[in-house]
Scaffold this motif. Structure first.
Motif, PDB file in Angstrom:
ATOM      1  N   ALA A 111       6.993   8.998   7.305  1.00  0.00           N
ATOM      2  CA  ALA A 111       7.115   9.403   5.899  1.00  0.00           C
ATOM      3  C   ALA A 111       7.739   8.304   5.028  1.00  0.00           C
ATOM      4  CB  ALA A 111       7.907  10.708   5.794  1.00  0.00           C
ATOM      5  N   PRO A 112       8.899   7.724   5.401  1.00  0.00           N
ATOM      6  CA  PRO A 112       9.458   6.647   4.564  1.00  0.00           C
ATOM      7  C   PRO A 112       8.560   5.415   4.501  1.00  0.00           C
ATOM      8  CG  PRO A 112      11.112   7.498   6.080  1.00  0.00           C
ATOM      9  CD  PRO A 112       9.801   8.062   6.511  1.00  0.00           C
ATOM     10  N   ALA A 113       7.865   5.110   5.595  1.00  0.00           N
ATOM     11  CA  ALA A 113       6.998   3.924   5.613  1.00  0.00           C
ATOM     12  C   ALA A 113       5.835   4.071   4.644  1.00  0.00           C
ATOM     13  CB  ALA A 113       6.482   3.680   7.030  1.00  0.00           C
ATOM     14  N   ILE A 114       5.204   5.250   4.637  1.00  0.00           N
ATOM     15  CA  ILE A 114       4.105   5.483   3.693  1.00  0.00           C
ATOM     16  C   ILE A 114       4.641   5.483   2.267  1.00  0.00           C
ATOM     17  CG2 ILE A 114       2.389   7.168   2.921  1.00  0.00           C
ATOM     18  CD1 ILE A 114       2.025   7.998   5.825  1.00  0.00           C
ATOM     19  N   GLY A 115       5.837   6.044   2.068  1.00  0.00           N
ATOM     20  CA  GLY A 115       6.445   6.030   0.741  1.00  0.00           C
ATOM     21  C   GLY A 115       6.694   4.625   0.235  1.00  0.00           C
ATOM     22  N   GLU A 116       7.120   3.722   1.125  1.00  0.00           N
ATOM     23  CA  GLU A 116       7.376   2.337   0.726  1.00  0.00           C
ATOM     24  C   GLU A 116       6.089   1.610   0.342  1.00  0.00           C
ATOM     25  OE1 GLU A 116      10.124   0.545   0.281  1.00  0.00           O
ATOM     26  OE2 GLU A 116      11.338   2.327   0.628  1.00  0.00           O
ATOM     27  N   LEU A 117       4.964   1.966   0.954  1.00  0.00           N
ATOM     28  CA  LEU A 117       3.703   1.286   0.647  1.00  0.00           C
ATOM     29  C   LEU A 117       3.261   1.542  -0.787  1.00  0.00           C
ATOM     30  CD1 LEU A 117       1.587   1.827   3.884  1.00  0.00           C
ATOM     31  CD2 LEU A 117       2.835  -0.210   3.170  1.00  0.00           C
ATOM     32  N   GLY A 118       3.807   2.575  -1.424  1.00  0.00           N
ATOM     33  CA  GLY A 118       3.432   2.841  -2.797  1.00  0.00           C
ATOM     34  C   GLY A 118       4.020   1.858  -3.782  1.00  0.00           C
ATOM     35  N   ARG A 119       5.020   1.098  -3.362  1.00  0.00           N
ATOM     36  CA  ARG A 119       5.642   0.127  -4.252  1.00  0.00           C
ATOM     37  C   ARG A 119       5.048  -1.243  -3.957  1.00  0.00           C
ATOM     38  NH1 ARG A 119      11.747   1.704  -2.444  1.00  0.00           N
ATOM     39  NH2 ARG A 119      11.550   3.952  -2.622  1.00  0.00           N
ATOM     40  N   GLY A 149       5.218  11.356   2.530  1.00  0.00           N
ATOM     41  CA  GLY A 149       5.105   9.921   2.287  1.00  0.00           C
ATOM     42  C   GLY A 149       4.297   9.599   1.048  1.00  0.00           C
ATOM     43  N   LEU A 150       3.155  10.256   0.897  1.00  0.00           N
ATOM     44  CA  LEU A 150       2.327  10.032  -0.295  1.00  0.00           C
ATOM     45  C   LEU A 150       3.050  10.498  -1.555  1.00  0.00           C
ATOM     46  CD1 LEU A 150      -1.173  11.125   1.079  1.00  0.00           C
ATOM     47  CD2 LEU A 150      -0.458   8.804   0.461  1.00  0.00           C
ATOM     48  N   GLY A 151       3.772  11.607  -1.444  1.00  0.00           N
ATOM     49  CA  GLY A 151       4.544  12.086  -2.589  1.00  0.00           C
ATOM     50  C   GLY A 151       5.645  11.103  -2.971  1.00  0.00           C
ATOM     51  N   LEU A 152       6.345  10.566  -1.977  1.00  0.00           N
ATOM     52  CA  LEU A 152       7.410   9.601  -2.254  1.00  0.00           C
ATOM     53  C   LEU A 152       6.882   8.344  -2.940  1.00  0.00           C
ATOM     54  CD1 LEU A 152       9.486   9.761   1.072  1.00  0.00           C
ATOM     55  CD2 LEU A 152      10.079  10.764  -1.131  1.00  0.00           C
ATOM     56  N   SER A 153       5.624   7.989  -2.632  1.00  0.00           N
ATOM     57  CA  SER A 153       5.060   6.772  -3.218  1.00  0.00           C
ATOM     58  C   SER A 153       4.714   6.939  -4.696  1.00  0.00           C
ATOM     59  CB  SER A 153       3.811   6.347  -2.436  1.00  0.00           C
ATOM     60  OG  SER A 153       2.739   7.249  -2.652  1.00  0.00           O
ATOM     61  N   TYR A 154       4.643   8.191  -5.161  1.00  0.00           N
ATOM     62  CA  TYR A 154       4.242   8.443  -6.553  1.00  0.00           C
ATOM     63  C   TYR A 154       5.395   8.844  -7.453  1.00  0.00           C
ATOM     64  CZ  TYR A 154      -0.763   7.984  -5.725  1.00  0.00           C
ATOM     65  OH  TYR A 154      -2.015   7.490  -5.439  1.00  0.00           O
ATOM     66  N   ILE A 155       6.398   9.536  -6.913  1.00  0.00           N
ATOM     67  CA  ILE A 155       7.475  10.036  -7.770  1.00  0.00           C
ATOM     68  C   ILE A 155       8.393   8.894  -8.197  1.00  0.00           C
ATOM     69  CG2 ILE A 155       7.401  12.322  -6.707  1.00  0.00           C
ATOM     70  CD1 ILE A 155       9.940  11.631  -5.196  1.00  0.00           C
ATOM     71  N   ASN A 156       9.074   9.102  -9.319  1.00  0.00           N
ATOM     72  CA  ASN A 156       9.989   8.087  -9.844  1.00  0.00           C
ATOM     73  C   ASN A 156      11.420   8.284  -9.361  1.00  0.00           C
ATOM     74  OD1 ASN A 156       8.008   6.749 -11.407  1.00  0.00           O
ATOM     75  ND2 ASN A 156       8.165   8.342 -12.990  1.00  0.00           N
ATOM     76  N   GLY A 157      11.750   9.487  -8.926  1.00  0.00           N
ATOM     77  CA  GLY A 157      13.111   9.761  -8.476  1.00  0.00           C
ATOM     78  C   GLY A 157      13.464   9.019  -7.193  1.00  0.00           C
ATOM     79  N   HIS A 158      14.775   8.936  -6.930  1.00  0.00           N
ATOM     80  CA  HIS A 158      15.240   8.196  -5.757  1.00  0.00           C
ATOM     81  C   HIS A 158      16.025   9.061  -4.768  1.00  0.00           C
ATOM     82  CE1 HIS A 158      14.060   4.250  -7.273  1.00  0.00           C
ATOM     83  NE2 HIS A 158      14.474   4.658  -8.470  1.00  0.00           N
ATOM     84  N   VAL A 159      16.396  10.274  -5.167  1.00  0.00           N
ATOM     85  CA  VAL A 159      17.233  11.111  -4.299  1.00  0.00           C
ATOM     86  C   VAL A 159      16.509  11.438  -2.998  1.00  0.00           C
ATOM     87  CG1 VAL A 159      18.418  13.327  -4.068  1.00  0.00           C
ATOM     88  CG2 VAL A 159      18.493  12.092  -6.248  1.00  0.00           C
ATOM     89  N   LEU A 160      15.267  11.925  -3.103  1.00  0.00           N
ATOM     90  CA  LEU A 160      14.507  12.289  -1.903  1.00  0.00           C
ATOM     91  C   LEU A 160      14.157  11.045  -1.079  1.00  0.00           C
ATOM     92  CD1 LEU A 160      13.397  14.772  -0.488  1.00  0.00           C
ATOM     93  CD2 LEU A 160      11.237  14.449  -1.700  1.00  0.00           C
TER      94      LEU A 160
END
Length: 390
Positions: A58-66, A144-155
């Motif tokens: 999940a964190p790895a896919i989230g990082e790919l969004g940046r 992971g896909l959600g983390l790559s799109y949202i602007n917040g940082h808490v999650l």
């Protein structure tokens, strides 16, 4: 006095040899102690696998969004395509080779069978996972896909903290206990007369994997040479320092400075190389995929499990995604793959332990194949980026 540090490969080799030697004369009551430990460790590993998948993927896919938009998408698609090619190339090669060199229907415990080992544990403790493997994968992709799109940082920060917990779990608990688990598996197999079939299979598979990873590198750089209009053998020769460094360090991340320097030497523009090489160290896993597919197929051939393109295709496609964070964690690739081996190929704890031992035995070559191939990806990305410039 400085403490001598023994790497994981040496520990695993000692565990295998110790299990083979001691299993021939150790009393059954002592063997059952190790079998009891194996039962507890295997149950804990089953509990941990969904957590490992969520914590790493999940964190790895989230990082790919940046990233840098289209260039990120191009690099990710090329890396995933190369990983898929490696998996299917390995499947067709091994489907042709293994029936001719590996014995079928051995006494190794069959996949999905209920054959009882010679020694049973003194007691068992159930450790049910909080979710099944497929649920963990779907949850990881969704978050992971959600983390790559949202602007917040808490999650995002929360899942990065959870990743740190999972990394500690792997580094402090699972990896240190793996050699003891493998020792117990080989101890039991030696006592039951199965070990020599397994060792013969190990040696043959290691030779096959070594040849295949050389062929994959030649194919990768032939394609890169055609695209970049450069001599592929010269390009591959320039990447040899990165290959040698990876053999020594067994780490894609530790090899990044050398891979970067040699990629630039191959004529890739510096700004492209600085972007592509660190990214590919995380998402381009052709060598690791090759090892896991070949080892899994060898075990399936020997246990008379059905080895078909249909049941391996989904496994290969999921493997390329599930291992995106593997290079940052010791043993991360095989840890991420255990859930897929269990849910998609039916591997039990004994077969998973054999997979771990086989994978670690070839760990250096897989890492070297991964990082050397990163140079080929960078050449193709550089050429595409040039063609897209006005």
């Amino acid at each position: 006095m400085k403490k001598i540090k023994i790497n994981l490969l040496v520990k695993v080799l000692i565990a295998i040899l110790g299990g083979i030697v001691l299993g021939q004369f150790m009393p059954g009551s002592i063997i059952r102690l190790f079998v009891t430990f194996n039962s507890l460790f295997a149950n804990f590993l089953s509990f941990a696998i969904p957590l490992i998948i969520v914590g790493l993927v999940a964190p790895a896919i989230g990082e790919l969004g940046r990233g840098a938009g289209k260039l990120l998408a191009i690099t990710a698609l090329l890396a995933y395509g190369s990983t898929l090619f490696s998996g299917f190339f390995t499947y067709f090669s091994c489907d042709w080779i293994f029936p001719n060199i590996l014995p079928a229907n051995t006494t190794l415990f069959p996949v999905g069978a209920s054959a009882e080992p010679v020694f049973t544990p003194y007691f068992e403790v159930a450790m049910p996972p909080i979710m099944d493997v497929m649920t963990a994968l779907l949850l990881s992709f969704t978050i992971g896909l959600g983390l790559s799109y949202i602007n917040g940082h808490v999650l995002k920060d929360g899942f990065n903290d959870f990743k740190e917990i999972v990394v500690l779990l792997i580094e402090v608990v699972i990896i240190p206990l793996l050699p003891l688990h493998i020792f117990g598996i080989f101890l039991n197999m030696t006592a039951s007369g199965q070990v020599f079939n397994v060792i013969s299979m190990f040696l043959k598979v290691i030779v096959v994997i070594f040849v295949l990873h050389i062929l994959i590198l030649l194919i990768q750089f032939t394609v890169a040479g055609l695209v970049s209009r450069k001599n592929p053998l010269r390009l591959l020769q320039n990447m040899l320092p990165a290959y040698a460094t990876a053999l020594g360090t067994q780490s894609s991340a530790a090899t990044i400075p050398v891979t970067l320097a040699q990629t630039i030497r191959n004529g890739v523009r510096k700004n492209i190389a600085i972007f592509v090489i660190p990214l590919c160290a995380t998402i381009h896993l052709a060598g690791s995929t090759m090892k896991i597919v070949a080892c899994a197929m060898a075990i399936m051939f020997m246990t008379a499990a059905p080895v078909t393109l249909w049941n391996l295709s989904g496994f290969i496609c999921m493997l390329g995604i599930a291992m995106v964070a593997a290079p940052g964690v010791p043993g991360g690739a095989i840890m991420a793959a255990l859930g897929l081996l269990q849910s998609m190929l039916g591997f039990d704890e004994t077969l998973q332990a054999l997979m771990i031992a086989l994978y670690i035995a070839m760990d250096s070559f897989g890492t070297a194949c991964n990082v050397t191939g990163d140079g080929a990806i960078a050449l193709v990305v550089d050429r595409i980026a040039q063609d897209k410039q006005p």
